[in-house]
Design an enzyme around this catalytic site. Structure first.
Site, PDB file in Angstrom:
ATOM      1  N   ARG A  47      11.577  -5.192   5.459  1.00 36.44           N
ATOM      2  CA  ARG A  47      11.329  -3.814   5.083  1.00 36.44           C
ATOM      3  C   ARG A  47      12.504  -2.895   5.903  1.00 36.44           C
ATOM      4  O   ARG A  47      12.617  -3.346   6.713  1.00 36.44           O
ATOM      5  CB  ARG A  47       9.354  -3.599   4.901  1.00 36.44           C
ATOM      6  CG  ARG A  47       9.326  -1.860   5.516  1.00 36.44           C
ATOM      7  CD  ARG A  47       7.783  -2.069   5.270  1.00 36.44           C
ATOM      8  NE  ARG A  47       7.127  -2.321   6.463  1.00 36.44           N
ATOM      9  CZ  ARG A  47       6.107  -2.403   6.532  1.00 36.44           C
ATOM     10  NH1 ARG A  47       5.489  -1.775   5.724  1.00 36.44           N
ATOM     11  NH2 ARG A  47       5.294  -2.647   7.466  1.00 36.44           N
ATOM     12  N   ARG A  85      -0.777  -9.135  12.875  1.00 33.75           N
ATOM     13  CA  ARG A  85      -1.206  -8.325  11.924  1.00 33.75           C
ATOM     14  C   ARG A  85      -2.089  -9.252  10.630  1.00 33.75           C
ATOM     15  O   ARG A  85      -3.153  -8.135  10.582  1.00 33.75           O
ATOM     16  CB  ARG A  85      -0.543  -7.517  11.634  1.00 33.75           C
ATOM     17  CG  ARG A  85      -0.337  -5.915  12.423  1.00 33.75           C
ATOM     18  CD  ARG A  85       1.167  -5.305  12.587  1.00 33.75           C
ATOM     19  NE  ARG A  85       1.670  -4.614  11.067  1.00 33.75           N
ATOM     20  CZ  ARG A  85       3.378  -4.834  10.508  1.00 33.75           C
ATOM     21  NH1 ARG A  85       3.480  -5.706  11.603  1.00 33.75           N
ATOM     22  NH2 ARG A  85       3.233  -4.261   9.763  1.00 33.75           N
ATOM     23  N   ARG A 119     -10.039   0.299   8.663  1.00 35.12           N
ATOM     24  CA  ARG A 119      -9.373  -1.304   8.868  1.00 35.12           C
ATOM     25  C   ARG A 119     -10.435  -2.048   9.587  1.00 35.12           C
ATOM     26  O   ARG A 119     -10.328  -2.927   9.909  1.00 35.12           O
ATOM     27  CB  ARG A 119      -8.294  -1.309  10.228  1.00 35.12           C
ATOM     28  CG  ARG A 119      -6.908  -1.003   9.247  1.00 35.12           C
ATOM     29  CD  ARG A 119      -5.079  -0.890  10.209  1.00 35.12           C
ATOM     30  NE  ARG A 119      -4.356  -1.869   9.399  1.00 35.12           N
ATOM     31  CZ  ARG A 119      -4.093  -0.690   9.132  1.00 35.12           C
ATOM     32  NH1 ARG A 119      -3.433   0.069   8.704  1.00 35.12           N
ATOM     33  NH2 ARG A 119      -2.723  -1.601   8.668  1.00 35.12           N
ATOM     34  N   ARG A 144      11.295  -1.122  11.392  1.00 38.21           N
ATOM     35  CA  ARG A 144      10.377  -0.597  12.541  1.00 38.21           C
ATOM     36  C   ARG A 144       9.983  -1.504  13.392  1.00 38.21           C
ATOM     37  O   ARG A 144      10.325  -3.175  13.145  1.00 38.21           O
ATOM     38  CB  ARG A 144       9.085  -0.704  11.528  1.00 38.21           C
ATOM     39  CG  ARG A 144       8.322   0.632  10.810  1.00 38.21           C
ATOM     40  CD  ARG A 144       7.314   0.893   9.858  1.00 38.21           C
ATOM     41  NE  ARG A 144       5.715  -0.126  10.559  1.00 38.21           N
ATOM     42  CZ  ARG A 144       4.351  -0.195   9.804  1.00 38.21           C
ATOM     43  NH1 ARG A 144       4.125  -0.004   8.477  1.00 38.21           N
ATOM     44  NH2 ARG A 144       3.693  -1.002  10.398  1.00 38.21           N
ATOM     45  N   LYS A 194       1.037  -1.363  -0.366  1.00 38.58           N
ATOM     46  CA  LYS A 194      -0.029   0.182   0.401  1.00 38.58           C
ATOM     47  C   LYS A 194       0.920   1.308   0.186  1.00 38.58           C
ATOM     48  O   LYS A 194       0.592   2.171  -0.825  1.00 38.58           O
ATOM     49  CB  LYS A 194      -0.403  -0.113   1.213  1.00 38.58           C
ATOM     50  CG  LYS A 194      -2.044  -0.915   1.500  1.00 38.58           C
ATOM     51  CD  LYS A 194      -3.008  -1.018   2.149  1.00 38.58           C
ATOM     52  CE  LYS A 194      -2.098  -1.777   4.049  1.00 38.58           C
ATOM     53  NZ  LYS A 194      -1.797  -2.664   4.265  1.00 38.58           N
TER      54      LYS A 194
HETATM   55  P1  ADP Z   1       2.330  -1.395   3.337  1.00 37.82           P
HETATM   56  O1  ADP Z   1       2.250  -0.309   3.226  1.00 37.82           O
HETATM   57  O2  ADP Z   1       1.069  -2.735   2.007  1.00 37.82           O
HETATM   58  O3  ADP Z   1       2.491  -2.083   4.630  1.00 37.82           O
HETATM   59  P2  ADP Z   1       4.919  -1.714   2.088  1.00 37.82           P
HETATM   60  O4  ADP Z   1       4.344  -1.026   1.193  1.00 37.82           O
HETATM   61  O5  ADP Z   1       5.359  -0.795   3.016  1.00 37.82           O
HETATM   62  O6  ADP Z   1       3.352  -2.917   2.186  1.00 37.82           O
HETATM   63  O7  ADP Z   1       5.520  -3.211   0.669  1.00 37.82           O
HETATM   64  C1  ADP Z   1       5.773  -3.759   2.250  1.00 37.82           C
HETATM   65  C2  ADP Z   1       7.180  -4.472   1.713  1.00 37.82           C
HETATM   66  O8  ADP Z   1       7.208  -4.833   1.372  1.00 37.82           O
HETATM   67  C3  ADP Z   1       8.366  -3.611   1.512  1.00 37.82           C
HETATM   68  O9  ADP Z   1      10.000  -3.736   2.560  1.00 37.82           O
HETATM   69  C4  ADP Z   1       8.336  -2.687   0.112  1.00 37.82           C
HETATM   70  O10 ADP Z   1       9.723  -2.210  -0.368  1.00 37.82           O
HETATM   71  C5  ADP Z   1       8.138  -4.956  -0.764  1.00 37.82           C
HETATM   72  N1  ADP Z   1       7.463  -4.441  -1.420  1.00 37.82           N
HETATM   73  C6  ADP Z   1       5.967  -3.447  -2.101  1.00 37.82           C
HETATM   74  N2  ADP Z   1       5.589  -4.610  -3.687  1.00 37.82           N
HETATM   75  C7  ADP Z   1       6.227  -5.246  -3.483  1.00 37.82           C
HETATM   76  C8  ADP Z   1       5.894  -5.932  -4.528  1.00 37.82           C
HETATM   77  N3  ADP Z   1       5.171  -6.288  -6.022  1.00 37.82           N
HETATM   78  N4  ADP Z   1       6.755  -7.066  -4.635  1.00 37.82           N
HETATM   79  C9  ADP Z   1       7.719  -7.481  -3.340  1.00 37.82           C
HETATM   80  N5  ADP Z   1       8.048  -6.730  -2.377  1.00 37.82           N
HETATM   81  C10 ADP Z   1       7.327  -5.539  -3.015  1.00 37.82           C
HETATM   82  P1  ADP Z   2       1.154  -1.590   7.568  1.00 35.41           P
HETATM   83  O1  ADP Z   2       0.713  -1.392   6.531  1.00 35.41           O
HETATM   84  O2  ADP Z   2       2.458  -2.534   7.447  1.00 35.41           O
HETATM   85  O3  ADP Z   2      -0.248  -2.903   8.477  1.00 35.41           O
HETATM   86  P2  ADP Z   2       0.727   0.393   8.946  1.00 35.41           P
HETATM   87  O4  ADP Z   2       1.543   1.642   8.965  1.00 35.41           O
HETATM   88  O5  ADP Z   2      -0.199   0.584   7.877  1.00 35.41           O
HETATM   89  O6  ADP Z   2       1.036  -1.151   8.678  1.00 35.41           O
HETATM   90  O7  ADP Z   2       0.125   0.130  10.758  1.00 35.41           O
HETATM   91  C1  ADP Z   2       0.929   0.482  11.666  1.00 35.41           C
HETATM   92  C2  ADP Z   2       0.002  -0.115  12.903  1.00 35.41           C
HETATM   93  O8  ADP Z   2      -0.983   0.918  12.704  1.00 35.41           O
HETATM   94  C3  ADP Z   2      -1.094  -1.336  13.169  1.00 35.41           C
HETATM   95  O9  ADP Z   2      -0.770  -2.564  13.218  1.00 35.41           O
HETATM   96  C4  ADP Z   2      -1.737  -0.419  13.797  1.00 35.41           C
HETATM   97  O10 ADP Z   2      -1.613  -1.457  14.959  1.00 35.41           O
HETATM   98  C5  ADP Z   2      -2.104   0.711  13.951  1.00 35.41           C
HETATM   99  N1  ADP Z   2      -2.821   1.183  12.735  1.00 35.41           N
HETATM  100  C6  ADP Z   2      -2.444   2.115  11.373  1.00 35.41           C
HETATM  101  N2  ADP Z   2      -4.015   1.870  10.437  1.00 35.41           N
HETATM  102  C7  ADP Z   2      -4.743   1.563  11.779  1.00 35.41           C
HETATM  103  C8  ADP Z   2      -6.493   2.298  11.502  1.00 35.41           C
HETATM  104  N3  ADP Z   2      -6.932   2.390  10.729  1.00 35.41           N
HETATM  105  N4  ADP Z   2      -7.016   0.803  12.405  1.00 35.41           N
HETATM  106  C9  ADP Z   2      -6.823   1.156  13.856  1.00 35.41           C
HETATM  107  N5  ADP Z   2      -4.875   0.410  14.118  1.00 35.41           N
HETATM  108  C10 ADP Z   2      -3.956   1.512  13.100  1.00 35.41           C
END
Ligand code: ADP
Ligand code: ADP
Length: 212
Positions: free
Chosen positions: A128, A167, A89, A156, A13
């Protein structure tokens, strides 16, 4: 354009939000994860309450997150469109967002679901890394940081196997039930999130054809 980027942790995302913003610079990027991490590092009352939930991989309570987003949506930079990343979420968050948008006379254009199987998520999350200076997202295997930033990238605290397992389980139990809510409104488009990020970006762009 008013979009929600939806998908499990590690779906890409944040990565796809950055690409969308390059192509559509007028969009405001609202990542609740980023907003909550900023609150934690600033030590605000909200950050103090959210910290333990985030570390454990639990969702932060709706009562804390909804206010943050509703307030942010009223800022002038959201007037030309926004990209919600990581919100809603829960079903309650989706309903609260709906009420707030209705009240403002605003409609969502699409909910883009980035689909990635659970079996790929742990490797994506544990590899990541983030550049604290630019916010750029890297992966040690799939998109390694260039030499100039490799020494300063950070991981992180919640990108551990334990927290990501929690998660992912919350995603299935609390977050996927949001989708029928938007399906009923005809807003959901599903995009395959497996493959190179640039290919996923092309799929998203074609799913958004004709929007905004
Ligand atoms: P989210 O915001 O949904 O948690 P991220 O954009 O932070 O996801 O991506 C999670 C990890 O996966 C990061 O280390 C990113 O570089 C990697 N990543 C993102 N898109 C891809 C893809 N299409 N293929 C492989 N790795 C990816
Ligand atoms: P990722 O895409 O890797 O799961 P995010 O950066 O979106 O991580 O979120 C990290 C953490 O922040 C989540 O695991 C949760 O604890 C909190 N969080 C983020 N967005 C929300 C939401 N909309 N509602 C509740 N908790 C949230």
């Amino acid at each position: 354009m008013r979009l929600i980027l939806f998908g499990p942790p590690g779906a890409g995302k944040g990565t796809q939000a950055a690409r969308l913003l390059e192509r559509h610079p007028s969009l405001a990027h609202l990542s609740t994860g980023d907003m909550l991490r900023a609150a934690v590092s600033e030590g605000t009352p909200l950050g103090k309450q959210a910290d333990a939930f985030m570390k454990a991989g639990d969702l932060v309570p709706d009562s804390l997150v909804v206010g943050l987003v509703v307030e942010r949506l009223q800022k002038p930079d959201c007037a030309d469109g926004f990209l919600l990343d990581g919100f809603p979420r829960t079903r309650a968050q989706a309903e609260a967002l709906d009420t707030a948008l209705d009240g403002a006379g605003i409609e969502l254009d699409k909910v883009v679901v980035i689909e990635v199987p659970d079996s790929l998520i742990v490797e994506r999350i544990t590899g990541r890394r983030m550049d604290p200076e630019t916010g750029a997202i890297y992966h040690m295997k799939f998109s390694p940081p260039p030499a100039a930033v490799a020494d300063r990238v950070t991981q992180r605290k919640d990108d551990t196997v334990e927290a990501v397992t929690a998660r992912l389980s919350k995603y299935h139990s609390e977050t996927t039930p949001v989708l029928p809510f938007y399906d009923a409104k005809g807003l959901v488009v599903r995009v395959d999130g497996v493959g190179a990020p640039e290919d996923v970006a092309l799929r998203i762009e074609s799913a958004l054809e004709g929007v905004g």
